[in-house]
Write an enzyme that holds these catalytic residues in place. Structure first.
Site, mmCIF file in Angstrom:
data_model
loop_
_atom_site.group_PDB
_atom_site.id
_atom_site.type_symbol
_atom_site.label_atom_id
_atom_site.label_comp_id
_atom_site.label_asym_id
_atom_site.label_seq_id
_atom_site.Cartn_x
_atom_site.Cartn_y
_atom_site.Cartn_z
ATOM 1 N N HIS A 1 7.774 -11.462 4.350
ATOM 2 C CA HIS A 1 7.971 -10.575 3.208
ATOM 3 C C HIS A 1 6.647 -10.258 2.521
ATOM 4 C CE1 HIS A 1 9.650 -9.959 -1.067
ATOM 5 N NE2 HIS A 1 9.947 -8.875 -0.364
ATOM 6 N N HIS B 1 3.619 -2.818 -3.831
ATOM 7 C CA HIS B 1 4.978 -3.033 -4.318
ATOM 8 C C HIS B 1 5.243 -2.383 -5.666
ATOM 9 C CE1 HIS B 1 8.224 -5.245 -6.386
ATOM 10 N NE2 HIS B 1 8.778 -5.319 -5.181
#
Length: 275
Positions: free
Chosen positions: A31, A73
């Site tokens: 991730h 992100h």
């Protein structure tokens, strides 16, 4: 309840070993490149996970003010870089001059795809980061989706499994309507349950990414019976991974790729895991 279920699952696994191994193989992916061990969404992180044996990755993509796709992100630059402001209101050239808090450069989609293009057996989730929604009105959203899809698919290795994911269903619907056969995953902050299963089926999406909190083995089994593939999160700890295996996940992310591989080899070798 989560802790109780996990404890029971682990005790059973340790006592019975191979007999309680999950029937499916879990595909475990790094991730953001392993954000709790490495500098998230940087080449340093992806390279470290690759060298550790991972061929599964998750990445986050945003679009700069001048239409370039950057791997990051947050919508703001403040948390992860030495800059400030909104990614979508900043030019690509300005972002290229920044460094992360750990001194790494931010990478753009072409750099990441160049890194991936010669790797066999890839599973990559490209997350559409299109929130807040006011940063991506309809026309801009479509430009973003088109650029990302075309760039990703143009360099996809023949055997790679490239999946477009999002919790913003606008982008998923657009890709679904425009690109026949696109592989999509619906991200939800809710558990795998009747609601999330029914929503995925209504959207015509065959993959769901749900939180483990509130997810039951029964619900995952139902999702499988409905033809859905289940990915569970979060992946903060080895306990999270063991719980996901107990629940019957097909895919799981991990923020600790190096630690997890070591744990798997030493403490739970009976689990069928593909990295």
């Amino acid at each position: 309840m989560k802790k109780i279920i996990f404890a029971l699952a682990v005790m059973a696994s340790l006592a019975i070993g191979d007999a309680v191994a999950q029937t499916q193989q879990i595909r475990c992916f790094s991730h953001r490149g392993g954000r709790m061990e490495h500098d998230e969404n940087t080449m340093e992180a992806f390279t470290a996970s690759y060298k550790a044996g991972y061929r599964g990755f998750e990445v986050d993509i945003r679009m700069t003010s001048d239409g370039e796709l950057v791997v990051t992100h947050d919508s703001t630059l403040d948390r992860t870089t030495n800059g400030s402001g909104t990614v979508e209101l900043t030019t690509a050239d300005a972002i290229r001059k920044l460094r992360t808090k750990k001194g790494n450069k931010l990478i753009f989609i072409d750099e990441l795809l160049d890194f991936l293009k010669d790797i066999d057996g890839l599973y990559v989730e490209f997350e559409l980061k299109t929130s807040p929604v006011n940063l991506y009105p309809e026309e801009r959203l479509h430009e973003y989706c088109d650029k990302l899809y075309k760039a990703v698919m143009a360099s996809r290795p023949a055997d790679a499994e490239y999946v477009f994911t999002s919790s913003d269903y606008r982008g998923l619907r657009y890709l679904q309507q425009k690109y026949l056969g696109v592989d999509l995953l619906m991200i939800s902050s809710k558990p795998c349950n009747d609601e999330t299963i029914d929503l995925a089926l209504a959207l015509g999406i065959k993959r769901i990414g749900c939180t483990m909190d509130g997810t039951s083995r029964k619900a995952v089994k139902k999702a499988h019976e409905k033809g859905l593939t289940v990915s569970l999160w979060p992946g903060y700890t080895t306990d999270d991974f063991m719980l996901g295996a107990y629940l019957g996940a097909d895919f799981m992310c991990t923020d600790i790729p190096i630690e997890l591989k070591k744990f798997h080899a030493e403490k739970a070798p009976w689990l069928k895991v593909k990295y």
